[in-house]
Design an enzyme around this catalytic site. Sequence first.
Site, PDB file in Angstrom:
ATOM      1  N   LYS A  44       0.834  -1.213   0.000  1.00 61.45           N
ATOM      2  CA  LYS A  44       0.000   0.000   0.000  1.00 61.45           C
ATOM      3  C   LYS A  44       0.867   1.260   0.000  1.00 61.45           C
ATOM      4  O   LYS A  44       0.363   2.355   0.227  1.00 61.45           O
ATOM      5  CB  LYS A  44      -0.902   0.017   1.245  1.00 61.45           C
ATOM      6  CG  LYS A  44      -1.867  -1.138   1.345  1.00 61.45           C
ATOM      7  CD  LYS A  44      -2.755  -1.019   2.577  1.00 61.45           C
ATOM      8  CE  LYS A  44      -2.020  -1.348   3.852  1.00 61.45           C
ATOM      9  NZ  LYS A  44      -2.885  -1.317   5.044  1.00 61.45           N
ATOM     10  N   LYS A  46       2.960   2.119   2.221  1.00 67.33           N
ATOM     11  CA  LYS A  46       2.902   2.624   3.585  1.00 67.33           C
ATOM     12  C   LYS A  46       4.102   2.079   4.353  1.00 67.33           C
ATOM     13  O   LYS A  46       4.366   0.884   4.311  1.00 67.33           O
ATOM     14  CB  LYS A  46       1.594   2.157   4.235  1.00 67.33           C
ATOM     15  CG  LYS A  46       1.274   2.754   5.555  1.00 67.33           C
ATOM     16  CD  LYS A  46      -0.105   2.271   6.000  1.00 67.33           C
ATOM     17  CE  LYS A  46      -0.584   3.034   7.189  1.00 67.33           C
ATOM     18  NZ  LYS A  46      -1.932   2.634   7.583  1.00 67.33           N
TER      19      LYS A  46
END
Length: 132
Positions: A44, A46
């Site tokens: 993601k 992240k």
Amino acid sequence: MKKVLTYGTYDLLHYGHMELLRRAKELGDTLYVGLSTDEFNSSKNKVSYFNFEQRKQMLKGVKYVDFIFEENDWEQKARDIEQYDIDILVMGSDWEGKFDYLSGLCEVIYLPRTEGVSSTKIKEILQADQND
């Protein structure tokens, strides 16, 4: 006995996380937490400050949390609900509507986020302090 489930990264564990976990636990008897793995977060784009095992250890110290398992992908939520016989899925209000498709398996509740605090905001403040 009502089982409640929520998901998250829980990096830089803060007051907003505690409030979400507290309010989720109040909805039932047992709180399950799907903790995002480092690999899932990476997919993601992240990046967490703390790795999965460190975040898991922090969550283990939270009195509202009864059971922690790995969240490896978006698609596992339905399987988790069935595997753990979940009654209520709780997500933050920033996800409003995105998990309604699971309402045939359990009740889906979106709780309001705690105003003024987020991991992203904390990271931005820390980064600004490093640049001064």
